[in-house]
Motif scaffolding. Structure first.
Motif, PDB file in Angstrom:
ATOM      1  N   TYR A  96       0.829  -1.214   0.000  1.00 39.97           N
ATOM      2  CA  TYR A  96       0.000   0.000   0.000  1.00 39.97           C
ATOM      3  C   TYR A  96       0.860   1.259   0.000  1.00 39.97           C
ATOM      4  O   TYR A  96       0.640   2.170  -0.796  1.00 39.97           O
ATOM      5  CB  TYR A  96      -0.931  -0.009   1.214  1.00 39.97           C
ATOM      6  N   ASN A  97       1.860   1.296   0.906  1.00 30.62           N
ATOM      7  CA  ASN A  97       2.625   2.539   1.017  1.00 30.62           C
ATOM      8  C   ASN A  97       3.447   2.820  -0.232  1.00 30.62           C
ATOM      9  O   ASN A  97       3.566   3.967  -0.660  1.00 30.62           O
ATOM     10  CB  ASN A  97       3.499   2.533   2.275  1.00 30.62           C
ATOM     11  N   ARG A  98       3.991   1.781  -0.862  1.00 31.26           N
ATOM     12  CA  ARG A  98       4.741   1.994  -2.112  1.00 31.26           C
ATOM     13  C   ARG A  98       3.798   2.434  -3.242  1.00 31.26           C
ATOM     14  O   ARG A  98       4.162   3.251  -4.084  1.00 31.26           O
ATOM     15  CB  ARG A  98       5.478   0.729  -2.512  1.00 31.26           C
ATOM     16  N   PHE A  99       2.586   1.894  -3.239  1.00 27.50           N
ATOM     17  CA  PHE A  99       1.611   2.259  -4.273  1.00 27.50           C
ATOM     18  C   PHE A  99       1.198   3.722  -4.139  1.00 27.50           C
ATOM     19  O   PHE A  99       1.192   4.470  -5.123  1.00 27.50           O
ATOM     20  CB  PHE A  99       0.391   1.340  -4.169  1.00 27.50           C
ATOM     21  N   ILE A 100       0.890   4.149  -2.915  1.00 32.31           N
ATOM     22  CA  ILE A 100       0.463   5.534  -2.695  1.00 32.31           C
ATOM     23  C   ILE A 100       1.608   6.497  -3.000  1.00 32.31           C
ATOM     24  O   ILE A 100       1.413   7.555  -3.612  1.00 32.31           O
ATOM     25  CB  ILE A 100      -0.043   5.717  -1.248  1.00 32.31           C
ATOM     26  N   CYS A 101       2.825   6.130  -2.594  1.00 37.38           N
ATOM     27  CA  CYS A 101       3.987   6.974  -2.865  1.00 37.38           C
ATOM     28  C   CYS A 101       4.215   7.100  -4.373  1.00 37.38           C
ATOM     29  O   CYS A 101       4.490   8.190  -4.880  1.00 37.38           O
ATOM     30  CB  CYS A 101       5.217   6.395  -2.175  1.00 37.38           C
ATOM     31  N   ALA A 102       4.066   5.993  -5.092  1.00 37.57           N
ATOM     32  CA  ALA A 102       4.254   6.033  -6.549  1.00 37.57           C
ATOM     33  C   ALA A 102       3.153   6.854  -7.222  1.00 37.57           C
ATOM     34  O   ALA A 102       3.413   7.543  -8.213  1.00 37.57           O
ATOM     35  CB  ALA A 102       4.264   4.610  -7.102  1.00 37.57           C
ATOM     36  N   LEU A 103       1.942   6.793  -6.686  1.00 34.65           N
ATOM     37  CA  LEU A 103       0.859   7.612  -7.234  1.00 34.65           C
ATOM     38  C   LEU A 103       1.175   9.093  -7.086  1.00 34.65           C
ATOM     39  O   LEU A 103       0.963   9.888  -8.003  1.00 34.65           O
ATOM     40  CB  LEU A 103      -0.460   7.309  -6.518  1.00 34.65           C
ATOM     41  N   LYS A 104       1.675   9.464  -5.907  1.00 28.71           N
ATOM     42  CA  LYS A 104       2.006  10.870  -5.680  1.00 28.71           C
ATOM     43  C   LYS A 104       3.161  11.315  -6.562  1.00 28.71           C
ATOM     44  O   LYS A 104       3.164  12.431  -7.078  1.00 28.71           O
ATOM     45  CB  LYS A 104       2.327  11.094  -4.211  1.00 28.71           C
ATOM     46  N   ASP A 105       4.166  10.427  -6.738  1.00 23.43           N
ATOM     47  CA  ASP A 105       5.313  10.772  -7.576  1.00 23.43           C
ATOM     48  C   ASP A 105       4.907  10.948  -9.039  1.00 23.43           C
ATOM     49  O   ASP A 105       5.444  11.796  -9.740  1.00 23.43           O
ATOM     50  CB  ASP A 105       6.396   9.699  -7.476  1.00 23.43           C
ATOM     51  N   SER A 106       3.967  10.139  -9.500  1.00 25.68           N
ATOM     52  CA  SER A 106       3.532  10.245 -10.895  1.00 25.68           C
ATOM     53  C   SER A 106       2.394  11.248 -11.057  1.00 25.68           C
ATOM     54  O   SER A 106       1.819  11.340 -12.130  1.00 25.68           O
ATOM     55  CB  SER A 106       3.111   8.876 -11.424  1.00 25.68           C
ATOM     56  N   SER A 107       2.083  11.979  -9.984  1.00 27.27           N
ATOM     57  CA  SER A 107       1.061  13.037  -9.953  1.00 27.27           C
ATOM     58  C   SER A 107      -0.286  12.569 -10.500  1.00 27.27           C
ATOM     59  O   SER A 107      -0.911  13.237 -11.319  1.00 27.27           O
ATOM     60  CB  SER A 107       1.543  14.295 -10.686  1.00 27.27           C
ATOM     61  N   ILE A 108      -0.718  11.406 -10.048  1.00 30.54           N
ATOM     62  CA  ILE A 108      -2.067  10.929 -10.340  1.00 30.54           C
ATOM     63  C   ILE A 108      -2.933  11.333  -9.162  1.00 30.54           C
ATOM     64  O   ILE A 108      -2.660  10.968  -8.027  1.00 30.54           O
ATOM     65  CB  ILE A 108      -2.090   9.398 -10.543  1.00 30.54           C
ATOM     66  N   GLY A 109      -3.954  12.103  -9.425  1.00 28.05           N
ATOM     67  CA  GLY A 109      -4.719  12.723  -8.345  1.00 28.05           C
ATOM     68  C   GLY A 109      -5.993  12.008  -7.973  1.00 28.05           C
ATOM     69  O   GLY A 109      -7.033  12.645  -7.868  1.00 28.05           O
ATOM     70  N   LEU A 110      -5.941  10.721  -7.759  1.00 32.03           N
ATOM     71  CA  LEU A 110      -7.125   9.987  -7.302  1.00 32.03           C
ATOM     72  C   LEU A 110      -7.086   9.880  -5.787  1.00 32.03           C
ATOM     73  O   LEU A 110      -6.056   9.544  -5.206  1.00 32.03           O
ATOM     74  CB  LEU A 110      -7.161   8.581  -7.911  1.00 32.03           C
ATOM     75  N   ASN A 111      -8.226  10.146  -5.160  1.00 31.93           N
ATOM     76  CA  ASN A 111      -8.260  10.026  -3.701  1.00 31.93           C
ATOM     77  C   ASN A 111      -8.504   8.577  -3.299  1.00 31.93           C
ATOM     78  O   ASN A 111      -8.774   7.711  -4.124  1.00 31.93           O
ATOM     79  CB  ASN A 111      -9.310  10.959  -3.105  1.00 31.93           C
ATOM     80  N   MET A 131       0.025  -1.050 -12.667  1.00 30.70           N
ATOM     81  CA  MET A 131       1.114  -1.269 -13.619  1.00 30.70           C
ATOM     82  C   MET A 131       1.679   0.056 -14.130  1.00 30.70           C
ATOM     83  O   MET A 131       2.863   0.133 -14.485  1.00 30.70           O
ATOM     84  CB  MET A 131       0.647  -2.125 -14.796  1.00 30.70           C
ATOM     85  N   GLU A 132       0.852   1.089 -14.156  1.00 26.98           N
ATOM     86  CA  GLU A 132       1.312   2.405 -14.601  1.00 26.98           C
ATOM     87  C   GLU A 132       2.327   2.991 -13.624  1.00 26.98           C
ATOM     88  O   GLU A 132       3.317   3.595 -14.039  1.00 26.98           O
ATOM     89  CB  GLU A 132       0.113   3.348 -14.729  1.00 26.98           C
ATOM     90  N   VAL A 133       2.077   2.793 -12.331  1.00 25.97           N
ATOM     91  CA  VAL A 133       2.947   3.416 -11.333  1.00 25.97           C
ATOM     92  C   VAL A 133       3.927   2.440 -10.703  1.00 25.97           C
ATOM     93  O   VAL A 133       4.764   2.851  -9.905  1.00 25.97           O
ATOM     94  CB  VAL A 133       2.114   4.067 -10.200  1.00 25.97           C
ATOM     95  N   LYS A 134       3.833   1.160 -11.044  1.00 31.57           N
ATOM     96  CA  LYS A 134       4.716   0.161 -10.433  1.00 31.57           C
ATOM     97  C   LYS A 134       6.150   0.460 -10.847  1.00 31.57           C
ATOM     98  O   LYS A 134       6.454   0.580 -12.032  1.00 31.57           O
ATOM     99  CB  LYS A 134       4.315  -1.241 -10.890  1.00 31.57           C
ATOM    100  N   PRO A 135       7.031   0.585  -9.869  1.00 33.06           N
ATOM    101  CA  PRO A 135       8.413   0.932 -10.217  1.00 33.06           C
ATOM    102  C   PRO A 135       9.116  -0.236 -10.905  1.00 33.06           C
ATOM    103  O   PRO A 135       8.886  -1.389 -10.582  1.00 33.06           O
ATOM    104  CB  PRO A 135       9.054   1.229  -8.852  1.00 33.06           C
ATOM    105  N   THR A 136       9.946   0.111 -11.876  1.00 34.99           N
ATOM    106  CA  THR A 136      10.742  -0.918 -12.541  1.00 34.99           C
ATOM    107  C   THR A 136      11.995  -1.110 -11.720  1.00 34.99           C
ATOM    108  O   THR A 136      12.841  -0.215 -11.611  1.00 34.99           O
ATOM    109  CB  THR A 136      11.097  -0.484 -13.969  1.00 34.99           C
TER     110      THR A 136
END
Length: 172
Positions: A96-111, A131-136
């Motif tokens: 969860y925390n990696r997913f939320i952090c990646a969302l913020k880094d990729s500036s996806i604004g879903l609550n 898959m869009e925000v999953k880090p490689t």
């Protein structure tokens, strides 16, 4: 005037407060009419529904509980949303925390409310979002992250940590 009975004979005409004061923040229990108290007390047990003094105290306490409940409802809903997002993200190998952090880094604004709805009702859309925000990551960094403290306890050497002797040998 009708207010003369509340004023002492010595006091000037404008110096006394009115016989009741209105609260600017809404109704107070002392200023609430009996009919309104009884309306709020409808459904209470015993004399709390028809005896004004008891009903007023019970209604006041019930309004306090309602106020607190409105705050707790927001907290509880947020907890449920986080659990749903975490379950959906972990199905795709992300915490969860990696997913939320990646969302913020990729500036996806879903609550969190919308993310929880996607995770529950639209699994394919949520998967594409993960898959869009999953880090490689490289396999080495993934292994190091997965080992973490457990790997240190098991005696697995961490390649990024080296002693002074090893650094001197590499520099020579």
């Amino acid at each position: 005037t009708g207010l003369d009975r509340f004023r002492s004979r010595d006091a000037p005409a404008q110096s006394y407060p009115p016989p009741f004061q209105h609260s600017s923040e809404g109704l107070t229990m002392s200023g609430m009419k009996k009919s309104l108290v009884y309306k709020f007390a409808k459904g209470f047990r015993g004399r709390a529904k028809n005896c004004h003094r008891i009903a007023r105290n019970r209604v006041e306490k019930s309004l306090q509980h309602a106020y607190k409940g409105r705050k707790l409802k927001k907290r509880d809903n947020r907890e449920v949303w986080i659990q749903k997002i975490n379950a959906g993200a972990r199905q795709h190998g992300v915490s969860y925390n990696r997913f939320i952090c990646a969302l913020k880094d990729s500036s996806i604004g879903l609550n969190r409310k919308m993310l929880a709805e996607l995770a529950e009702n639209e699994p394919f859309s949520f998967k594409s979002l993960v898959m869009e925000v999953k880090p490689t990551e490289t396999t080495e960094s993934t292994q190091l992250r997965d080992l973490g403290y457990v790997g240190m306890r098991l005696g697995v050497p961490n390649p990024t940590i080296s002693t002074k002797k090893e650094q001197e040998m590499k520099s020579n």
